[in-house]
Enzyme design. Structure first.
Site, PDB file in Angstrom:
ATOM      1  N   HIS A 171      44.040  52.379  46.366  1.00 52.79           N
ATOM      2  CA  HIS A 171      43.083  52.320  47.467  1.00 52.79           C
ATOM      3  C   HIS A 171      42.855  53.759  47.946  1.00 52.79           C
ATOM      4  O   HIS A 171      43.801  54.476  48.254  1.00 52.79           O
ATOM      5  CB  HIS A 171      43.614  51.446  48.605  1.00 52.79           C
ATOM      6  CG  HIS A 171      43.844  50.031  48.210  1.00 52.79           C
ATOM      7  ND1 HIS A 171      42.813  49.147  48.000  1.00 52.79           N
ATOM      8  CD2 HIS A 171      45.000  49.346  47.967  1.00 52.79           C
ATOM      9  CE1 HIS A 171      43.304  47.962  47.658  1.00 52.79           C
ATOM     10  NE2 HIS A 171      44.619  48.061  47.626  1.00 52.79           N
ATOM     11  N   HIS A 188      42.291  48.613  39.806  1.00 54.48           N
ATOM     12  CA  HIS A 188      43.482  47.845  39.443  1.00 54.48           C
ATOM     13  C   HIS A 188      43.682  47.934  37.941  1.00 54.48           C
ATOM     14  O   HIS A 188      42.717  47.951  37.169  1.00 54.48           O
ATOM     15  CB  HIS A 188      43.302  46.379  39.861  1.00 54.48           C
ATOM     16  CG  HIS A 188      44.133  45.419  39.045  1.00 54.48           C
ATOM     17  ND1 HIS A 188      43.611  44.726  37.958  1.00 54.48           N
ATOM     18  CD2 HIS A 188      45.426  45.049  39.138  1.00 54.48           C
ATOM     19  CE1 HIS A 188      44.551  43.967  37.439  1.00 54.48           C
ATOM     20  NE2 HIS A 188      45.661  44.155  38.125  1.00 54.48           N
ATOM     21  N   ASN A 198      46.790  46.470  34.926  1.00 55.05           N
ATOM     22  CA  ASN A 198      48.127  46.037  34.530  1.00 55.05           C
ATOM     23  C   ASN A 198      48.135  45.638  33.068  1.00 55.05           C
ATOM     24  O   ASN A 198      47.112  45.211  32.525  1.00 55.05           O
ATOM     25  CB  ASN A 198      48.642  44.888  35.413  1.00 55.05           C
ATOM     26  CG  ASN A 198      48.030  43.555  35.051  1.00 55.05           C
ATOM     27  OD1 ASN A 198      48.429  42.911  34.072  1.00 55.05           O
ATOM     28  ND2 ASN A 198      47.042  43.123  35.820  1.00 55.05           N
ATOM     29  N   THR A 199      49.273  45.822  32.435  1.00 60.10           N
ATOM     30  CA  THR A 199      49.515  45.263  31.113  1.00 60.10           C
ATOM     31  C   THR A 199      50.940  44.736  31.094  1.00 60.10           C
ATOM     32  O   THR A 199      51.816  45.263  31.797  1.00 60.10           O
ATOM     33  CB  THR A 199      49.326  46.301  29.977  1.00 60.10           C
ATOM     34  OG1 THR A 199      50.233  47.393  30.168  1.00 60.10           O
ATOM     35  CG2 THR A 199      47.901  46.821  29.927  1.00 60.10           C
ATOM     36  N   ARG A 200      51.174  43.715  30.285  1.00 58.30           N
ATOM     37  CA  ARG A 200      52.481  43.067  30.332  1.00 58.30           C
ATOM     38  C   ARG A 200      52.770  42.326  29.029  1.00 58.30           C
ATOM     39  O   ARG A 200      51.863  41.978  28.270  1.00 58.30           O
ATOM     40  CB  ARG A 200      52.538  42.070  31.493  1.00 58.30           C
ATOM     41  CG  ARG A 200      51.452  41.008  31.407  1.00 58.30           C
ATOM     42  CD  ARG A 200      51.389  40.159  32.665  1.00 58.30           C
ATOM     43  NE  ARG A 200      50.298  39.199  32.609  1.00 58.30           N
ATOM     44  CZ  ARG A 200      49.045  39.452  32.958  1.00 58.30           C
ATOM     45  NH1 ARG A 200      48.735  40.663  33.393  1.00 58.30           N
ATOM     46  NH2 ARG A 200      48.110  38.536  32.871  1.00 58.30           N
ATOM     47  N   HIS A 240      35.852  31.122  47.011  1.00 60.71           N
ATOM     48  CA  HIS A 240      35.472  30.786  48.388  1.00 60.71           C
ATOM     49  C   HIS A 240      34.454  31.767  48.966  1.00 60.71           C
ATOM     50  O   HIS A 240      33.840  31.487  49.998  1.00 60.71           O
ATOM     51  CB  HIS A 240      36.712  30.676  49.292  1.00 60.71           C
ATOM     52  CG  HIS A 240      37.440  31.968  49.509  1.00 60.71           C
ATOM     53  ND1 HIS A 240      38.461  32.384  48.693  1.00 60.71           N
ATOM     54  CD2 HIS A 240      37.297  32.918  50.458  1.00 60.71           C
ATOM     55  CE1 HIS A 240      38.928  33.543  49.135  1.00 60.71           C
ATOM     56  NE2 HIS A 240      38.236  33.883  50.200  1.00 60.71           N
ATOM     57  N   SER A 299      52.021  47.609  36.636  1.00 59.58           N
ATOM     58  CA  SER A 299      50.982  47.133  37.549  1.00 59.58           C
ATOM     59  C   SER A 299      50.585  48.272  38.470  1.00 59.58           C
ATOM     60  O   SER A 299      51.451  48.926  39.069  1.00 59.58           O
ATOM     61  CB  SER A 299      51.497  45.949  38.373  1.00 59.58           C
ATOM     62  OG  SER A 299      50.507  45.492  39.272  1.00 59.58           O
ATOM     63  N   GLY A 305      61.247  35.244  42.274  1.00 61.57           N
ATOM     64  CA  GLY A 305      62.231  35.949  43.076  1.00 61.57           C
ATOM     65  C   GLY A 305      62.248  37.455  42.930  1.00 61.57           C
ATOM     66  O   GLY A 305      63.231  38.104  43.298  1.00 61.57           O
ATOM     67  N   HIS A 356      33.087  50.888  31.990  1.00 59.76           N
ATOM     68  CA  HIS A 356      32.986  49.882  30.929  1.00 59.76           C
ATOM     69  C   HIS A 356      32.869  50.523  29.547  1.00 59.76           C
ATOM     70  O   HIS A 356      33.482  50.034  28.579  1.00 59.76           O
ATOM     71  CB  HIS A 356      31.802  48.957  31.193  1.00 59.76           C
ATOM     72  CG  HIS A 356      32.074  47.915  32.220  1.00 59.76           C
ATOM     73  ND1 HIS A 356      32.592  46.680  31.899  1.00 59.76           N
ATOM     74  CD2 HIS A 356      31.912  47.911  33.571  1.00 59.76           C
ATOM     75  CE1 HIS A 356      32.732  45.962  32.993  1.00 59.76           C
ATOM     76  NE2 HIS A 356      32.324  46.688  34.033  1.00 59.76           N
TER      77      HIS A 356
END
Length: 297
Positions: free
Chosen positions: A123, A133, A135-137, A197, A119, A280, A167
């Protein structure tokens, strides 16, 4: 768990760690090369590396990882590149969320899991250089396995050519796996990285996938690797193009306000943040994505 899956999990975890190492080296090289221009008077930034750990409810070891964070560099104001490999059993809330989202039966009877990934969130000092940003998982339970991840660009001051380059590079890496992947993952990113929102996206998009399992582990892992491989060629040329641009206090104000959007999204909607806290994992590592400074109006 089969011997084949044990080997596959080890391959995935090693790949995430290798990608992390390459990115850390590349980002520190950017710091070293920034000898003139805004921020060049500062010392070149370096990553501070901390081992992270996860403990099961009974206090036993349940995996961990590396948190690598650079703060106050010449080019990067704050960037984190984390890798983790965690395992154990899912708590009741995580079980319910997983079963509801993925339709996996049997979680209550056998809630074991294993997860590994990388991850990254950057900034930047210069408001003309976009935040980013990636991430791969890979995730495993006794009932299913899947891959996920992607990357998206988050400029506060938008340049159409930067968006186009970001892109196009991702498309070039995805197309060898099938022409259908890029448009599908682009649309998925547009939907996923949306802030309801605020009624707007947090950036200019990218690619994203989750729950990816075609039944062919090798093909799915290859696609996941190329999502990771696309990151540096998609992002570093933009950094190189914009890092010498002079900026004003008005530019900095726009950057801080835009960072507020990023913080809102990660704290309210991001699945990875929720999962990390609910299972956790080290809270500092989970919340590494938050900007060092932000502003709300």
């Amino acid at each position: 768990m089969t011997e084949e899956m044990t080997e596959q999990k080890a391959r995935a975890a090693e790949w995430f760690r290798t990608l992390r190492d390459r990115i850390v080296v590349a980002f520190e090289a950017v710091e070293d090369s920034h000898a003139t221009g805004p921020g060049a008077a500062a010392a070149p930034g370096r990553f501070e590396v901390t081992e992270t750990s996860r403990r099961a409810d009974d206090g036993s070891d349940a995996g961990g990882g590396l948190m690598s964070v650079m703060r106050g560099g010449r080019v990067f104001e704050k960037v984190g590149v984390n890798v983790s490999e965690v395992y154990g059993t899912l708590g009741a809330r995580a079980q319910a969320a997983m079963a509801a989202r993925k339709g996996i039966p049997g979680m209550a009877e056998d809630p074991r899991f294993w997860a590994s990934g990388i991850s990254l969130v950057a900034h930047m000092q210069n408001p003309h250089v976009p935040a980013v940003h990636m991430n791969t998982r890979m995730f495993w339970t006794p009932h299913a396995w899947w891959f996920g991840g992607g990357s998206d660009l988050n400029p506060c001051l938008e340049y159409d050519e930067d968006t186009a380059h970001f892109h196009a590079t991702q498309k070039a890496h995805l197309d060898p796996h099938g022409a259908e992947h890029y448009p599908r993952l682009k649309d998925w990113a547009d939907e996923y990285f949306f802030i309801p929102h605020r009624g707007r996206a947090r950036g200019v998009g990218g690619i994203f996938m989750d729950d990816h399992n075609t039944g062919d582990w090798n093909a799915d892992f290859a696609l996941t690797r190329d999502i990771g491989e696309a990151f540096l060629p998609a992002y570093l040329p933009i950094v190189e193009k914009r890092r010498l641009t002079d900026w004003t206090e008005e530019d900095r104000e726009a950057q801080l306000v835009h960072r507020g959007l990023y913080a809102e999204y990660n704290l309210v909607y991001d699945r990875g943040t929720k999962f990390g806290l609910e299972t956790g994992h080290d809270a500092n590592a989970v919340l590494m994505s938050l900007p060092p400074l932000a502003k709300w109006i």
